[in-house]
Design an enzyme around this catalytic site. Structure first.
Site, PDB file in Angstrom:
ATOM      1  N   GLY A  94      34.246 -22.895  82.061  1.00  0.00           N
ATOM      2  CA  GLY A  94      34.985 -24.033  81.516  1.00  0.00           C
ATOM      3  C   GLY A  94      36.395 -24.082  82.061  1.00  0.00           C
ATOM      4  O   GLY A  94      36.972 -23.057  82.419  1.00  0.00           O
ATOM      5  N   LYS A 100      31.390 -22.780  88.034  1.00  0.00           N
ATOM      6  CA  LYS A 100      32.237 -23.911  87.640  1.00  0.00           C
ATOM      7  C   LYS A 100      32.124 -24.940  88.757  1.00  0.00           C
ATOM      8  O   LYS A 100      32.538 -24.668  89.898  1.00  0.00           O
ATOM      9  CB  LYS A 100      33.694 -23.487  87.510  1.00  0.00           C
ATOM     10  CG  LYS A 100      33.991 -22.625  86.295  1.00  0.00           C
ATOM     11  CD  LYS A 100      35.452 -22.225  86.286  1.00  0.00           C
ATOM     12  CE  LYS A 100      35.746 -21.295  85.117  1.00  0.00           C
ATOM     13  NZ  LYS A 100      37.047 -20.630  85.276  1.00  0.00           N
ATOM     14  N   GLU A 146      34.514 -10.080  83.259  1.00  0.00           N
ATOM     15  CA  GLU A 146      34.671 -11.170  84.226  1.00  0.00           C
ATOM     16  C   GLU A 146      35.936 -10.998  85.055  1.00  0.00           C
ATOM     17  O   GLU A 146      37.028 -10.827  84.510  1.00  0.00           O
ATOM     18  CB  GLU A 146      34.683 -12.483  83.431  1.00  0.00           C
ATOM     19  CG  GLU A 146      34.749 -13.746  84.264  1.00  0.00           C
ATOM     20  CD  GLU A 146      34.675 -15.010  83.382  1.00  0.00           C
ATOM     21  OE1 GLU A 146      34.252 -14.918  82.204  1.00  0.00           O
ATOM     22  OE2 GLU A 146      35.065 -16.077  83.877  1.00  0.00           O
ATOM     23  N   LYS A 158      34.257 -14.758  74.119  1.00  0.00           N
ATOM     24  CA  LYS A 158      34.873 -14.172  75.319  1.00  0.00           C
ATOM     25  C   LYS A 158      36.348 -13.959  75.025  1.00  0.00           C
ATOM     26  O   LYS A 158      37.029 -14.894  74.608  1.00  0.00           O
ATOM     27  CB  LYS A 158      34.671 -15.125  76.494  1.00  0.00           C
ATOM     28  CG  LYS A 158      35.573 -14.906  77.684  1.00  0.00           C
ATOM     29  CD  LYS A 158      35.050 -15.674  78.883  1.00  0.00           C
ATOM     30  CE  LYS A 158      36.134 -16.494  79.540  1.00  0.00           C
ATOM     31  NZ  LYS A 158      35.607 -17.259  80.695  1.00  0.00           N
ATOM     32  N   ASP A 218      34.021 -15.018  88.834  1.00  0.00           N
ATOM     33  CA  ASP A 218      34.388 -16.416  88.594  1.00  0.00           C
ATOM     34  C   ASP A 218      35.192 -16.875  89.820  1.00  0.00           C
ATOM     35  O   ASP A 218      34.636 -17.464  90.756  1.00  0.00           O
ATOM     36  CB  ASP A 218      35.187 -16.482  87.273  1.00  0.00           C
ATOM     37  CG  ASP A 218      35.838 -17.826  86.981  1.00  0.00           C
ATOM     38  OD1 ASP A 218      35.884 -18.687  87.873  1.00  0.00           O
ATOM     39  OD2 ASP A 218      36.337 -18.032  85.849  1.00  0.00           O
ATOM     40  N   LYS A 259      40.059 -13.149  76.418  1.00  0.00           N
ATOM     41  CA  LYS A 259      40.916 -13.066  77.591  1.00  0.00           C
ATOM     42  C   LYS A 259      41.686 -11.751  77.496  1.00  0.00           C
ATOM     43  O   LYS A 259      42.219 -11.424  76.423  1.00  0.00           O
ATOM     44  CB  LYS A 259      41.887 -14.258  77.610  1.00  0.00           C
ATOM     45  CG  LYS A 259      41.195 -15.585  77.882  1.00  0.00           C
ATOM     46  CD  LYS A 259      40.654 -15.615  79.305  1.00  0.00           C
ATOM     47  CE  LYS A 259      40.168 -17.002  79.689  1.00  0.00           C
ATOM     48  NZ  LYS A 259      39.703 -17.024  81.096  1.00  0.00           N
ATOM     49  N   ASP A 319      37.410 -11.417  79.932  1.00  0.00           N
ATOM     50  CA  ASP A 319      37.760 -12.089  81.188  1.00  0.00           C
ATOM     51  C   ASP A 319      39.209 -11.784  81.537  1.00  0.00           C
ATOM     52  O   ASP A 319      40.117 -12.102  80.776  1.00  0.00           O
ATOM     53  CB  ASP A 319      37.561 -13.604  81.031  1.00  0.00           C
ATOM     54  CG  ASP A 319      37.822 -14.379  82.316  1.00  0.00           C
ATOM     55  OD1 ASP A 319      38.137 -13.758  83.353  1.00  0.00           O
ATOM     56  OD2 ASP A 319      37.699 -15.626  82.278  1.00  0.00           O
ATOM     57  N   SER A 350      35.936 -19.298  74.519  1.00  0.00           N
ATOM     58  CA  SER A 350      36.865 -18.439  75.228  1.00  0.00           C
ATOM     59  C   SER A 350      38.117 -18.326  74.374  1.00  0.00           C
ATOM     60  O   SER A 350      38.757 -19.337  74.072  1.00  0.00           O
ATOM     61  CB  SER A 350      37.172 -19.065  76.598  1.00  0.00           C
ATOM     62  OG  SER A 350      38.148 -18.322  77.277  1.00  0.00           O
TER      63      SER A 350
HETATM   64  C1  NPQ Z   1      38.082 -18.928  83.047  1.00  0.00           C
HETATM   65  N1  NPQ Z   1      38.566 -20.882  81.500  1.00  0.00           N
HETATM   66  O1  NPQ Z   1      36.932 -18.746  82.718  1.00  0.00           O
HETATM   67  C2  NPQ Z   1      38.894 -20.184  82.698  1.00  0.00           C
HETATM   68  C3  NPQ Z   1      40.281 -19.975  83.025  1.00  0.00           C
HETATM   69  C4  NPQ Z   1      41.293 -20.979  82.796  1.00  0.00           C
HETATM   70  C5  NPQ Z   1      37.941 -21.557  79.283  1.00  0.00           C
HETATM   71  O2  NPQ Z   1      38.383 -19.358  79.878  1.00  0.00           O
HETATM   72  C6  NPQ Z   1      44.362 -24.903  82.364  1.00  0.00           C
HETATM   73  C7  NPQ Z   1      43.210 -25.385  82.927  1.00  0.00           C
HETATM   74  C8  NPQ Z   1      44.460 -23.583  82.060  1.00  0.00           C
HETATM   75  C9  NPQ Z   1      42.155 -24.545  83.190  1.00  0.00           C
HETATM   76  C10 NPQ Z   1      43.510 -21.382  82.000  1.00  0.00           C
HETATM   77  C11 NPQ Z   1      38.314 -20.487  80.234  1.00  0.00           C
HETATM   78  C12 NPQ Z   1      43.405 -22.723  82.303  1.00  0.00           C
HETATM   79  C13 NPQ Z   1      42.235 -23.204  82.866  1.00  0.00           C
HETATM   80  C14 NPQ Z   1      42.443 -20.536  82.254  1.00  0.00           C
HETATM   81  C15 NPQ Z   1      41.194 -22.321  83.093  1.00  0.00           C
HETATM   82  O3  NPQ Z   1      38.576 -18.081  83.742  1.00  0.00           O
HETATM   83 MG    MG Z   2      36.979 -16.774  84.160  1.00  0.00          MG
END
Ligand code: NPQ
Ligand code: MG
Length: 372
Positions: free
Chosen positions: A292, A264, A215, A162, A240, A164, A190, A136
């Site tokens: 994650g 998750k 996403e 992926k 998600d 953001k 995402d 990500s």
């Molecule tokens: C998701 N994770 O899929 C999340 C979002 C996310 C790896 O993209 C601190 C702890 C900050 C957890 C920011 C990934 C975060 C977090 C974003 C999770 O949407």
């Molecule tokens: Mg997400």
């Protein structure tokens, strides 16, 4: 088992590079670790994925610690013969807080499975000895920085990238990454809820770039908005934040709000609820993948076990330790080709390293016993 005592501690792991999403920027990952000890000496560990601030979800670290200490553990101390499958029912009268509940259920799972010599992957019904994984990629300062970062991860072997996205950082970065790396790169985006249905026409322009999925563009409770977007876009919609339980997953599939689901375990209340979502999605022909939460090696390893189930057909957000951390609280998790090996040791398969725990623990650990 009967839980005789538990310990809560907070660790703080500096991230190698800041992680920016539409929700904010993270530079340090603080994680709440739960250790339970049974009356027969069984021991289990887990990690709560609640973040410092209630931005991704309503839960946050200090709140989860308080809830676990004051409500969840006392409810479990009262159960004389506790099975992992009995944890959620014993906590069902306490509303919400899936991340905190998942943490205690996982610690019990780890303890019981370790005592039985059975791996979490085997217990859940895993069928793969290694799983394909992606990375990500956060919102960057410049497009050049983004291309450098993607190039590094593609070079490392990751099966999927992926990106953001947020308003002002969407069509251009996606177009540029697609043009630079070609049609063979599995690419997704995402939004972490950063858009509204008024942006539907704009988002539909992403169809030009061959994304494997988009996403969570809209608010968690906007199933109807996602369904209407899904109807007008070629790009599959993945949910998600909206998928908070097996029941929510059923509702989203019925509403045609998504054709892919990100699972998750923390968000849905644990690995057992995650398996139920996997099962119902598989029956409905909806592919799933493991999300994650910047987990330490403890949570990341448990996610590998989940991702070994047959319906997890898309690469997970389970990157190698080196993607996020210089040093972890467990042995580092490494990439082999585009995959990571699923541990087959008893329970989750790893335990925190005492030296690393000593180095990263921020406050004195809190011991919780039935006596209070
Ligand atoms: C998701 N994770 O899929 C999340 C979002 C996310 C790896 O993209 C601190 C702890 C900050 C957890 C920011 C990934 C975060 C977090 C974003 C999770 O949407
Ligand atoms: Mg997400």
């Amino acid at each position: 088992m009967r839980i005789a005592e538990a310990e809560l501690r907070t660790v703080a792991l500096p991230l190698i590079t800041p992680f920016r999403t539409s929700l904010g920027t993270q530079t340090v990952r603080r994680a709440l670790l739960v250790r339970v000890r049974g009356a027969e000496g069984e021991e289990g560990w887990s990690e709560c994925v609640a973040d410092d601030e209630p931005t991704y979800s309503p839960e946050y670290l200090e709140g989860a610690a308080d809830l676990i200490r004051r409500f969840l553990l006392p409810a479990l101390f009262a159960v004389p013969s506790l099975d992992p499958a009995g944890v959620a029912p014993a906590l069902a009268h306490l509303r919400g807080h899936p991340m905190a509940k998942a943490a205690v259920e996982t610690a019990v799972l780890d303890a019981v499975l370790r005592a039985r010599g059975l791996s979490l992957a085997a217990h859940l019904g895993g069928v793969r000895s290694s799983v394909r994984v992606g990375v990500s990629v956060g919102i960057a300062d410049t497009l050049d920085d983004l291309l450098d970062t993607v190039d590094r991860h593609v070079g490392a072997g990751y099966a999927r990238i992926k990106l953001k996205i947020e308003p002002g950082w969407d069509l251009e970065p996606v177009r540029l990454v697609r043009e630079t790396f070609g049609p063979g790169l599995m690419l997704t985006a995402d939004a972490n809820t950063a858009y509204t249905p008024a942006d539907a026409r704009h988002l539909a322009r992403l169809d030009a770039y061959g994304l494997t999925m988009l996403e969570q563009p809209f608010a968690p409770d906007d199933l109807d908005g996602h369904a209407r977007l899904a109807a007008r876009m070629d790009t599959p919609i993945c949910l998600d934040e909206s998928i908070t339980s097996a029941r929510a997953a059923t509702a989203a599939i019925r509403a045609r709000a998504c054709s892919i689901i990100n699972i998750k375990p923390g968000r849905v209340g644990g690995y057992l609820e995650s398996r139920r979502i996997h099962d119902l999605a598989l029956a409905a022909d909806v592919p799933v993948w493991c999300g994650g939460m910047l987990e330490t090696g403890l949570g990341r390893t448990a996610n590998l076990a989940l991702a070994s189930l047959p319906g997890f057909t898309l690469p997970g957000d389970i990157s190698a330790t080196a993607r996020y951390y210089e040093r972890d609280i467990t042995a580092p998790i490494e990439l082999t080709g585009d995959s990571i090996v699923v541990p087959d040791g008893p329970g989750v398969g790893v335990t925190p390293d005492p030296d690393a725990l000593a180095a990263f623990t921020t406050d004195p650990p809190v011991r919780v016993t039935p006596a209070g």
